[in-house]
Enzyme design. Sequence first.
Site, PDB file in Angstrom:
ATOM      1  N   CYS A 131      76.858  30.352   6.824  1.00 44.88           N
ATOM      2  CA  CYS A 131      77.119  30.624   8.238  1.00 44.88           C
ATOM      3  C   CYS A 131      78.304  29.786   8.702  1.00 44.88           C
ATOM      4  O   CYS A 131      78.162  28.589   8.968  1.00 44.88           O
ATOM      5  CB  CYS A 131      75.900  30.333   9.096  1.00 44.88           C
ATOM      6  SG  CYS A 131      76.205  30.646  10.861  1.00 44.88           S
ATOM      7  N   CYS A 134      77.914  28.014  12.169  1.00 44.26           N
ATOM      8  CA  CYS A 134      77.044  26.833  12.115  1.00 44.26           C
ATOM      9  C   CYS A 134      77.705  25.697  11.337  1.00 44.26           C
ATOM     10  O   CYS A 134      77.582  24.524  11.716  1.00 44.26           O
ATOM     11  CB  CYS A 134      75.690  27.191  11.512  1.00 44.26           C
ATOM     12  SG  CYS A 134      74.706  28.288  12.562  1.00 44.26           S
TER      13      CYS A 134
END
Length: 177
Positions: A131, A134
């Site tokens: 991700c 993130c």
Amino acid sequence: MSLDDLKASLPDYAKDLKLNLGGVLTSPNLTAQQIWGTALASAIASRNDDLLRTIESEAAQHLTPAALTASKAAAAVMGMNNIYYRFVHLSSNPDFKKLPARLRMNVIGNPGVDKLDFELWSLAVSAVNGCGMCIEAHEHEVLTKGATKEAVQDVIRIAAVLHAVAVTLDAERALKG
């Protein structure tokens, strides 16, 4: 299974993983809690039973019960966040970036351990789960909280090696199956 048994269970073609497995679990840039919390969170994210059981057993020798729980919590909450925020990041519809997530993430605000450690563990899981949004957020947080670039690199090295070990163990099990 001990860490040595785990290394021994890896096939010859994964010799580099055997060598790296021992090397990444020591670091002059990280505390023992940071190393073993990263290892446990990364093992959870990597989803291999043998790896997870081995790492949890080893981590329990280096982590307090609160840190053991917090490491698992980092893997749990990032398992959710990585899917949600990866979608937001990759979606071609910019409207999703404007919508509130409406997902409970209370553990991030109160993880029960030093927030730097929890953020390092969250960064490792985000790397395993791929991700980018993130990764960027947690990288910023750990650097803001005083982590060095070398410490960040060491956390990602732990995540990378443990994930590769999980992939290799899963492949060998499938090929024998």
